[in-house]
Design a protein around this motif. Structure first.
Motif, PDB file in Angstrom:
ATOM      1  N   MET A  47       2.371   1.655  -3.257  1.00  0.00           N
ATOM      2  CA  MET A  47       1.384   2.185  -4.363  1.00  0.00           C
ATOM      3  C   MET A  47       1.178   3.846  -3.597  1.00  0.00           C
ATOM      4  SD  MET A  47      -2.845   1.223  -4.761  1.00  0.00           S
ATOM      5  CE  MET A  47      -2.576   2.235  -3.130  1.00  0.00           C
ATOM      6  N   VAL A  48       1.002   4.234  -2.784  1.00  0.00           N
ATOM      7  CA  VAL A  48       1.102   5.563  -2.728  1.00  0.00           C
ATOM      8  C   VAL A  48       1.897   6.540  -2.674  1.00  0.00           C
ATOM      9  CG1 VAL A  48      -0.702   7.394  -1.048  1.00  0.00           C
ATOM     10  CG2 VAL A  48      -1.782   5.183  -0.877  1.00  0.00           C
TER      11      VAL A  48
ATOM     12  N   GLY B  26      -0.735  -2.061  -5.910  1.00  0.00           N
ATOM     13  CA  GLY B  26      -2.586  -1.860  -6.106  1.00  0.00           C
ATOM     14  C   GLY B  26      -3.259  -3.667  -5.961  1.00  0.00           C
ATOM     15  N   TRP B  27      -2.584  -3.438  -6.669  1.00  0.00           N
ATOM     16  CA  TRP B  27      -3.440  -5.164  -7.228  1.00  0.00           C
ATOM     17  C   TRP B  27      -3.326  -6.340  -5.506  1.00  0.00           C
ATOM     18  CZ3 TRP B  27      -1.131 -10.499  -7.993  1.00  0.00           C
ATOM     19  CH2 TRP B  27      -2.412 -11.897  -8.486  1.00  0.00           C
TER      20      TRP B  27
ATOM     21  N   ARG C 202      -8.441  -7.579   0.916  1.00  0.00           N
ATOM     22  CA  ARG C 202      -9.616  -8.167   1.462  1.00  0.00           C
ATOM     23  C   ARG C 202     -10.564  -9.537   1.428  1.00  0.00           C
ATOM     24  NH1 ARG C 202     -10.175  -9.158  -4.808  1.00  0.00           N
ATOM     25  NH2 ARG C 202     -10.290  -6.965  -5.317  1.00  0.00           N
TER      26      ARG C 202
ATOM     27  N   ALA D 282       5.171   3.401 -13.001  1.00  0.00           N
ATOM     28  CA  ALA D 282       3.315   3.238 -13.158  1.00  0.00           C
ATOM     29  C   ALA D 282       2.948   1.590 -12.974  1.00  0.00           C
ATOM     30  CB  ALA D 282       2.625   3.916 -14.489  1.00  0.00           C
TER      31      ALA D 282
ATOM     32  N   GLY E 149       2.435   6.990  -6.543  1.00  0.00           N
ATOM     33  CA  GLY E 149       1.793   7.889  -6.559  1.00  0.00           C
ATOM     34  C   GLY E 149       1.321   9.522  -6.087  1.00  0.00           C
ATOM     35  N   MET E 150       1.896   9.449  -4.780  1.00  0.00           N
ATOM     36  CA  MET E 150       2.283  10.825  -4.791  1.00  0.00           C
ATOM     37  C   MET E 150       3.302  11.331  -5.940  1.00  0.00           C
ATOM     38  SD  MET E 150      -0.572  11.596  -2.574  1.00  0.00           S
ATOM     39  CE  MET E 150      -1.475  11.313  -1.916  1.00  0.00           C
TER      40      MET E 150
ATOM     41  N   VAL F 130      -2.480  -5.446  -2.738  1.00  0.00           N
ATOM     42  CA  VAL F 130      -3.185  -4.936  -1.507  1.00  0.00           C
ATOM     43  C   VAL F 130      -5.001  -5.381  -1.903  1.00  0.00           C
ATOM     44  CG1 VAL F 130      -4.231  -2.447  -1.309  1.00  0.00           C
ATOM     45  CG2 VAL F 130      -1.791  -2.395  -1.828  1.00  0.00           C
ATOM     46  N   ALA F 131      -5.717  -4.662  -3.428  1.00  0.00           N
ATOM     47  CA  ALA F 131      -7.481  -5.821  -3.176  1.00  0.00           C
ATOM     48  C   ALA F 131      -7.004  -7.303  -3.117  1.00  0.00           C
ATOM     49  CB  ALA F 131      -7.270  -5.104  -4.461  1.00  0.00           C
TER      50      ALA F 131
ATOM     51  N   ALA G  25       2.843   0.281  -9.569  1.00  0.00           N
ATOM     52  CA  ALA G  25       2.018   0.322  -7.928  1.00  0.00           C
ATOM     53  C   ALA G  25       0.752  -0.198  -8.853  1.00  0.00           C
ATOM     54  CB  ALA G  25       1.519   2.252  -8.911  1.00  0.00           C
ATOM     55  N   SER G  26       0.867  -0.158 -10.048  1.00  0.00           N
ATOM     56  CA  SER G  26      -0.930  -1.007 -10.353  1.00  0.00           C
ATOM     57  C   SER G  26      -0.450  -2.147  -9.877  1.00  0.00           C
ATOM     58  CB  SER G  26      -0.610  -1.538 -11.629  1.00  0.00           C
ATOM     59  OG  SER G  26      -1.778  -0.436 -12.175  1.00  0.00           O
TER      60      SER G  26
ATOM     61  N   PHE H 295       0.508  -1.069  -0.042  1.00  0.00           N
ATOM     62  CA  PHE H 295       0.046   0.294   0.194  1.00  0.00           C
ATOM     63  C   PHE H 295       0.708   1.237  -0.165  1.00  0.00           C
ATOM     64  CE2 PHE H 295      -2.359   3.302   2.409  1.00  0.00           C
ATOM     65  CZ  PHE H 295      -3.629   3.214   1.282  1.00  0.00           C
TER      66      PHE H 295
HETATM   67  C1  HEM Z   1      -1.909   8.527  -5.115  1.00  0.00           C
HETATM   68  C2  HEM Z   1      -2.476   7.479  -4.089  1.00  0.00           C
HETATM   69  C3  HEM Z   1      -2.931   6.340  -3.892  1.00  0.00           C
HETATM   70  C4  HEM Z   1      -4.631   6.118  -3.282  1.00  0.00           C
HETATM   71  C5  HEM Z   1      -4.796   6.750  -1.836  1.00  0.00           C
HETATM   72  C6  HEM Z   1      -4.593   4.811  -3.794  1.00  0.00           C
HETATM   73  C7  HEM Z   1      -5.678   3.942  -2.975  1.00  0.00           C
HETATM   74  C8  HEM Z   1      -5.714   3.016  -3.273  1.00  0.00           C
HETATM   75  C9  HEM Z   1      -6.316   1.759  -2.412  1.00  0.00           C
HETATM   76  C10 HEM Z   1      -7.738   2.219  -0.852  1.00  0.00           C
HETATM   77  C11 HEM Z   1      -6.620   0.548  -2.872  1.00  0.00           C
HETATM   78  C12 HEM Z   1      -7.444  -0.854  -2.467  1.00  0.00           C
HETATM   79  C13 HEM Z   1      -8.692  -0.997  -3.242  1.00  0.00           C
HETATM   80  C14 HEM Z   1      -9.525  -2.043  -2.412  1.00  0.00           C
HETATM   81  O1  HEM Z   1     -10.116  -1.627  -1.205  1.00  0.00           O
HETATM   82  O2  HEM Z   1      -9.538  -2.489  -2.710  1.00  0.00           O
HETATM   83  C15 HEM Z   1      -6.001   0.151  -4.135  1.00  0.00           C
HETATM   84  C16 HEM Z   1      -6.130  -0.384  -4.819  1.00  0.00           C
HETATM   85  C17 HEM Z   1      -5.352   0.095  -6.132  1.00  0.00           C
HETATM   86  N1  HEM Z   1      -4.440   0.358  -6.771  1.00  0.00           N
HETATM   87 FE1  HEM Z   1      -4.484   2.536  -6.032  1.00  0.00          FE
HETATM   88  N2  HEM Z   1      -4.004   4.444  -4.610  1.00  0.00           N
HETATM   89  C18 HEM Z   1      -2.872   5.160  -4.943  1.00  0.00           C
HETATM   90  C19 HEM Z   1      -2.647   4.669  -5.921  1.00  0.00           C
HETATM   91  C20 HEM Z   1      -2.224   4.476  -7.022  1.00  0.00           C
HETATM   92  C21 HEM Z   1      -1.782   4.223  -8.608  1.00  0.00           C
HETATM   93  C22 HEM Z   1      -0.958   5.781  -9.183  1.00  0.00           C
HETATM   94  C23 HEM Z   1      -1.822   3.116  -8.824  1.00  0.00           C
HETATM   95  C24 HEM Z   1      -1.426   2.509 -10.694  1.00  0.00           C
HETATM   96  C25 HEM Z   1      -0.352   3.645 -11.524  1.00  0.00           C
HETATM   97  C26 HEM Z   1      -2.809   2.354  -8.512  1.00  0.00           C
HETATM   98  C27 HEM Z   1      -2.885   1.626  -8.653  1.00  0.00           C
HETATM   99  C28 HEM Z   1      -4.198   0.310  -8.002  1.00  0.00           C
HETATM  100  C29 HEM Z   1      -4.631  -0.760  -8.932  1.00  0.00           C
HETATM  101  C30 HEM Z   1      -4.208  -1.696  -9.466  1.00  0.00           C
HETATM  102  C31 HEM Z   1      -5.388  -1.401  -7.444  1.00  0.00           C
HETATM  103  C32 HEM Z   1      -6.864  -2.831  -7.469  1.00  0.00           C
HETATM  104  C33 HEM Z   1      -7.878  -2.462  -8.118  1.00  0.00           C
HETATM  105  C34 HEM Z   1      -8.050  -3.650  -7.810  1.00  0.00           C
HETATM  106  O3  HEM Z   1      -7.977  -4.294  -8.271  1.00  0.00           O
HETATM  107  O4  HEM Z   1      -9.805  -3.691  -6.894  1.00  0.00           O
HETATM  108  N3  HEM Z   1      -3.472   2.952  -7.251  1.00  0.00           N
HETATM  109  N4  HEM Z   1      -5.651   1.563  -4.772  1.00  0.00           N
END
Ligand code: HEM
Length: 110
Positions: free
Chosen positions: A14-15, A61-62, A69, A54, A18-19, A64-65, A57-58, A11
């Protein structure tokens, strides 16, 4: 119960990315408004060099999800074991390619 450190760091990665990218884009905008962007080749190279972030981060994020969950697909309503589809992957592939062929045919007819 997920292994917490993986989620914790995925997490933050990723964040953090992103920032960081928001800051980079703000910087790029600054240079665009100063009309320096066409002369600043080093900025273009920075842009290209940052592309892998990118993807990182992707993927984070994946992770994390997918790990975070568990055991819920929808918290307190739908457990992951109920949400798993019983369709075979070959069925999904077949319908995907059927849609692909049909959509291409529609484009050709236009
Ligand atoms: C800027 C700050 C960011 C915040 C606060 C943030 C927040 C989150 C959160 C809370 C989730 C979990 C969602 C869930 O409950 O399933 C998530 C998932 C994800 N994030 Fe981020 N994110 C950020 C930046 C990014 C960036 C820059 C990327 C990619 C370039 C990214 C790609 C993803 C992906 C692919 C998932 C998984 C979605 C899924 O499969 O359900 N995130 N993000």
């Amino acid at each position: 119960m997920p292994f917490i450190p993986i989620n914790f760091w995925a997490f933050r990665i990723m964040v953090g990315i992103g920032m960081f990218l928001i800051l980079v884009f703000a910087g790029m905008l600054f240079f665009i408004y100063r009309k320096d962007i066409t002369r600043s080749h080093w900025l273009h190279w920075i842009g290209i060099a940052l592309i892998p972030l990118a993807y990182i981060a992707s993927e984070s994020g994946w992770i994390v999800a997918e790990l975070g969950r568990q055991p819920w697909t929808i918290q307190d309503m739908l457990p992951t074991w109920t949400a798993v589809s019983d369709l075979s992957s070959s069925n999904i592939a077949l319908t995907f390619f059927l849609f692909l062929i049909l959509s291409q045919q529609c484009l050709l007819l236009k």
